[in-house]
Design a protein around this motif. Structure first.
Motif, PDB file in Angstrom:
ATOM      1  N   GLU A 360       0.528  -1.139   0.490  1.00  0.00           N
ATOM      2  CA  GLU A 360      -0.093   0.252   0.022  1.00  0.00           C
ATOM      3  C   GLU A 360       1.024   1.063   0.256  1.00  0.00           C
ATOM      4  OE1 GLU A 360      -3.560  -2.301   1.787  1.00  0.00           O
ATOM      5  OE2 GLU A 360      -2.506  -0.772   3.214  1.00  0.00           O
ATOM      6  N   GLY A 361       2.152   1.147   0.735  1.00  0.00           N
ATOM      7  CA  GLY A 361       2.662   2.288   0.716  1.00  0.00           C
ATOM      8  C   GLY A 361       3.125   2.399  -0.096  1.00  0.00           C
ATOM      9  N   LEU A 362       3.847   1.816  -1.418  1.00  0.00           N
ATOM     10  CA  LEU A 362       4.692   1.308  -2.461  1.00  0.00           C
ATOM     11  C   LEU A 362       3.311   2.070  -3.463  1.00  0.00           C
ATOM     12  CD1 LEU A 362       6.504   1.102  -4.792  1.00  0.00           C
ATOM     13  CD2 LEU A 362       5.863  -0.726  -5.173  1.00  0.00           C
ATOM     14  N   GLY A 363       2.094   1.764  -2.786  1.00  0.00           N
ATOM     15  CA  GLY A 363       0.665   2.249  -4.330  1.00  0.00           C
ATOM     16  C   GLY A 363       0.745   3.859  -4.136  1.00  0.00           C
ATOM     17  N   ARG A 364       0.781   4.052  -3.421  1.00  0.00           N
ATOM     18  CA  ARG A 364       0.861   5.373  -2.827  1.00  0.00           C
ATOM     19  C   ARG A 364       2.007   6.693  -3.313  1.00  0.00           C
ATOM     20  NH1 ARG A 364      -0.972   3.607   2.403  1.00  0.00           N
ATOM     21  NH2 ARG A 364       0.999   3.985   3.116  1.00  0.00           N
ATOM     22  N   GLU A 365       3.726   6.005  -3.696  1.00  0.00           N
ATOM     23  CA  GLU A 365       3.904   6.721  -4.127  1.00  0.00           C
ATOM     24  C   GLU A 365       4.381   6.545  -5.860  1.00  0.00           C
ATOM     25  OE1 GLU A 365       6.583   8.518  -2.482  1.00  0.00           O
ATOM     26  OE2 GLU A 365       5.401   8.853  -0.482  1.00  0.00           O
ATOM     27  N   CYS A 366       3.409   5.422  -5.652  1.00  0.00           N
ATOM     28  CA  CYS A 366       3.348   5.105  -7.091  1.00  0.00           C
ATOM     29  C   CYS A 366       2.474   6.169  -8.301  1.00  0.00           C
ATOM     30  CB  CYS A 366       2.881   3.678  -7.740  1.00  0.00           C
ATOM     31  SG  CYS A 366       4.893   2.622  -7.995  1.00  0.00           S
ATOM     32  N   ASP A 367       1.594   6.702  -7.579  1.00  0.00           N
ATOM     33  CA  ASP A 367       0.039   7.507  -7.806  1.00  0.00           C
ATOM     34  C   ASP A 367       0.736   8.978  -7.603  1.00  0.00           C
ATOM     35  OD1 ASP A 367      -1.494   5.170  -7.199  1.00  0.00           O
ATOM     36  OD2 ASP A 367      -2.188   5.960  -5.452  1.00  0.00           O
ATOM     37  N   ARG A 368       1.644   8.719  -6.873  1.00  0.00           N
ATOM     38  CA  ARG A 368       2.248  10.919  -7.273  1.00  0.00           C
ATOM     39  C   ARG A 368       3.699  10.844  -7.731  1.00  0.00           C
ATOM     40  NH1 ARG A 368       7.505  12.487  -5.598  1.00  0.00           N
ATOM     41  NH2 ARG A 368       7.809  10.031  -3.817  1.00  0.00           N
ATOM     42  N   LEU A 369       3.781   9.959  -8.442  1.00  0.00           N
ATOM     43  CA  LEU A 369       4.487   9.248  -9.507  1.00  0.00           C
ATOM     44  C   LEU A 369       3.894   9.508 -10.528  1.00  0.00           C
ATOM     45  CD1 LEU A 369       7.793   7.226  -8.221  1.00  0.00           C
ATOM     46  CD2 LEU A 369       8.120  10.236  -8.370  1.00  0.00           C
ATOM     47  N   VAL A 424      10.097  -0.239   5.530  1.00  0.00           N
ATOM     48  CA  VAL A 424       9.709   0.309   4.917  1.00  0.00           C
ATOM     49  C   VAL A 424      10.957   1.465   4.454  1.00  0.00           C
ATOM     50  CG1 VAL A 424       8.012   3.046   5.551  1.00  0.00           C
ATOM     51  CG2 VAL A 424       7.879   0.880   6.678  1.00  0.00           C
ATOM     52  N   GLU A 425      11.965   1.633   4.633  1.00  0.00           N
ATOM     53  CA  GLU A 425      13.322   1.741   4.277  1.00  0.00           C
ATOM     54  C   GLU A 425      13.287   1.249   2.836  1.00  0.00           C
ATOM     55  OE1 GLU A 425      16.520   4.625   3.853  1.00  0.00           O
ATOM     56  OE2 GLU A 425      14.589   4.940   4.743  1.00  0.00           O
ATOM     57  N   ASP A 426      13.208   0.259   2.273  1.00  0.00           N
ATOM     58  CA  ASP A 426      12.926  -0.179   1.072  1.00  0.00           C
ATOM     59  C   ASP A 426      12.450  -0.178  -0.239  1.00  0.00           C
ATOM     60  OD1 ASP A 426      14.820  -2.357   2.260  1.00  0.00           O
ATOM     61  OD2 ASP A 426      13.725  -4.305   2.368  1.00  0.00           O
ATOM     62  N   VAL A 427      10.945   0.449   0.703  1.00  0.00           N
ATOM     63  CA  VAL A 427       9.891   0.885  -0.329  1.00  0.00           C
ATOM     64  C   VAL A 427      10.474   2.571  -0.622  1.00  0.00           C
ATOM     65  CG1 VAL A 427       7.820   1.992  -0.597  1.00  0.00           C
ATOM     66  CG2 VAL A 427       8.180  -0.018   0.235  1.00  0.00           C
ATOM     67  N   ARG A 428      10.837   2.913   0.464  1.00  0.00           N
ATOM     68  CA  ARG A 428      11.750   4.378   0.005  1.00  0.00           C
ATOM     69  C   ARG A 428      13.006   4.222  -1.043  1.00  0.00           C
ATOM     70  NH1 ARG A 428      11.285   5.382   6.287  1.00  0.00           N
ATOM     71  NH2 ARG A 428       9.325   6.294   6.200  1.00  0.00           N
ATOM     72  N   ARG A 429      13.724   3.000  -0.560  1.00  0.00           N
ATOM     73  CA  ARG A 429      14.886   3.337  -1.918  1.00  0.00           C
ATOM     74  C   ARG A 429      14.496   2.553  -2.862  1.00  0.00           C
ATOM     75  NH1 ARG A 429      18.858  -1.570   0.510  1.00  0.00           N
ATOM     76  NH2 ARG A 429      19.579  -1.054  -1.501  1.00  0.00           N
ATOM     77  N   PHE A 430      13.632   2.040  -2.903  1.00  0.00           N
ATOM     78  CA  PHE A 430      12.672   1.425  -4.726  1.00  0.00           C
ATOM     79  C   PHE A 430      12.123   3.111  -4.532  1.00  0.00           C
ATOM     80  CE2 PHE A 430       9.840  -0.538  -7.410  1.00  0.00           C
ATOM     81  CZ  PHE A 430      10.455  -0.711  -7.949  1.00  0.00           C
ATOM     82  N   VAL A 431      11.148   3.487  -3.880  1.00  0.00           N
ATOM     83  CA  VAL A 431      11.051   4.876  -4.543  1.00  0.00           C
ATOM     84  C   VAL A 431      11.740   6.052  -5.273  1.00  0.00           C
ATOM     85  CG1 VAL A 431       9.797   7.088  -4.591  1.00  0.00           C
ATOM     86  CG2 VAL A 431       9.082   4.731  -3.091  1.00  0.00           C
ATOM     87  N   ARG A 432      13.139   5.725  -4.889  1.00  0.00           N
ATOM     88  CA  ARG A 432      14.054   6.875  -5.074  1.00  0.00           C
ATOM     89  C   ARG A 432      14.525   6.156  -6.687  1.00  0.00           C
ATOM     90  NH1 ARG A 432      14.929   7.164   0.715  1.00  0.00           N
ATOM     91  NH2 ARG A 432      16.898   5.557   0.377  1.00  0.00           N
ATOM     92  N   VAL A 433      14.913   4.896  -6.710  1.00  0.00           N
ATOM     93  CA  VAL A 433      15.204   4.126  -7.677  1.00  0.00           C
ATOM     94  C   VAL A 433      14.242   4.476  -9.335  1.00  0.00           C
ATOM     95  CG1 VAL A 433      15.378   1.846  -9.165  1.00  0.00           C
ATOM     96  CG2 VAL A 433      16.169   2.350  -6.629  1.00  0.00           C
TER      97      VAL A 433
END
Length: 444
Positions: A360-369, A424-433
């Motif tokens: 879900e955290g990844l989904g929210r970041e993908c929506d933002r991007l 959650v930090e893995d999600v943040r790292r992937f969002v930076r990728v």
């Protein structure tokens, strides 16, 4: 002597309900984050190498110290114990009971669970026991895992079976460049136009390997099991990642590997067969009969064939007739150790809630991007550990490069899948990728 890895105590029994994601509180999020952070050290690949971003649990997770210890203990027994097999067989029965707890099988799995080489062998074993007459049919969907569909297709010639494939993949997607927004779970209504009086079986994954949708297996069983139709579920992407109750689903049988959510080495799977399905199949003879599946084998291990007065072959009751004598006992030892850890320390409800939180955290970041998530978003319609991002194939080379991430590129885009060791930090790292890829001009 191999030292025992340090683990923390049993989990709370109050994980977030599967159908109430809005009830999550900051305290509960913190409890889950702290709990799984305490176990990250058990997976050295992700805890000791900061360059590794492993998001591919749906393919196979990296191993862990629980499994490593179990294999080392097995190896030590093989080296120094002159008669280790009795203990290994006891471990096999413990593993059977633990797997039965995972899926809520009847009788601790004693007659309902057989160990197999993998999911494919488990699927094929059950499929070969369903009786077909020429003109009968089986219903599968086009997005089903190949290993189930191929097992059914092999019977078209010899058994005269018709394989009816339900189209669920639109010609234009969903996927990169498609206008379709999401994958839809398969329901009883999806299958209804293809099921008739000659339908003998339905093959369906409870959670799919490529898109991560949670198909409505319970509804499918409620609609069709009473008509004598066998429902065979591939549960590989559910066991170890999410709670599973085969009795509540009402399936005839469930097949699954133990090397994904339950972290065992490859070469071990399981087949659950319900008592009702065994009765309906009429005392089926396994496609391969092993001495392990025979109840009245003489202790001399001599099989005498005398003619008409032969003693009738007595197969073991239930699913145990399908088990082979030389199941991988080292994989069994590893499966027993990790499954015990999963049930009694991690807790299936907490694992599920933790994985839902990450996707879900990844989904929210993908929506933002502005990146489309084509796998379902609602908890009741998806696997907790899988999110599929509609990214073009060019992202595959980028992810494999320095500073990338271990994911799977498939027909839909990038399949990201989390394990208990992710954070959650893995999600943040992937969002930076992802952000860096977009900045470099990769299309979304």
């Amino acid at each position: 002597m191999v030292s025992r890895p340090h683990v923390i105590g049993p989990p709370s029994q109050h994980a977030e309900p599967i159908d109430s994601p809005t009830n999550s509180t900051a305290d509960e999020d913190k409890r889950l984050a702290d709990k799984f952070a305490a176990h990250r050290h058990l997976v050295p690949l992700v805890s000791q190498d900061p360059s590794v971003l492993f998001l591919n649990a749906a393919s196979a997770p990296p191993s862990n110290l629980i499994v490593h210890e179990a294999i080392a203990r097995y190896s030590a027994q093989a080296l120094y114990d002159p008669a280790p097999h009795a203990g290994w067989r006891e471990t096999r029965e413990e593993a059977r009971r633990l797997v039965a707890r995972c899926i809520n099988a009847e009788d601790d799995g004693a007659t309902t669970i057989a160990f197999t080489r993998d999911t494919t062998e488990a699927l094929g074993t059950f499929i070969r026991c369903v009786r077909f007459r020429p003109g009968d049919n089986v219903v599968v969907v086009d997005a089903e895992h190949p290993n189930q569909t191929l097992c059914w297709l092999a019977l078209r010639g010899s058994a005269g079976l018709e394989v009816r494939q339900v189209p669920t993949i639109p010609e234009a997607g969903p996927g990169p460049g498609s206008g379709k927004d999401r994958i839809e779970p398969v329901t009883a209504e999806t299958l209804r136009p293809y099921v008739d009086s000659r339908t003998r079986a339905i093959g369906i994954s409870s959670m799919t390997f490529d898109a991560g949708q949670r198909n409505d297996v319970r509804g499918i069983c409620a609609a069709y099991r009473a008509r004598g139709i066998q429902v065979l579920a591939d549960a590989t992407q559910q066991v170890g990642f999410a709670r599973l109750d085969v009795r509540a689903l009402g399936v005839s049988a469930a097949a699954f590997s133990l090397h994904k959510g339950l972290n065992a080495p490859t070469g071990l799977g399981a087949l659950y067969v319900s008592p009702a399905a065994l009765r309906e199949l009429g005392d089926p003879v396994p496609p391969v009969v092993s001495m392990e599946g025979v109840a009245n084998l003489d202790q001399s291990l001599v099989v005498r064939v005398r003619g008409d007065d032969d003693e009738p072959l007595e197969l073991r009751p239930g699913a145990r007739r399908f088990e082979h004598a030389n199941v991988s006992l080292v994989a069994v030892a590893a499966a027993a150790a990790f499954t015990r850890f999963y049930l009694d320390v991690l807790g299936p409800a907490d694992v599920e809630a933790h994985l839902y939180g990450l996707t879900e955290g990844l989904g929210r970041e993908c929506d933002r991007l502005g990146i489309r998530v084509v796998s379902p978003r609602e908890r009741g319609e998806r696997a907790p550990h899988i999110a599929v991002l509609a990214l073009p194939r060019e992202w595959g080379d980028y992810f494999r490069g320095p500073g990338g991430a271990r994911v799977t590129m498939n027909r839909l885009g990038a399949r990201v899948s989390f394990g208990f060791y992710n954070s959650v930090e893995d999600v943040r790292r992937f969002v930076r990728v992802l952000e860096l890829g977009i900045a470099q001009g990769l299309g979304i």
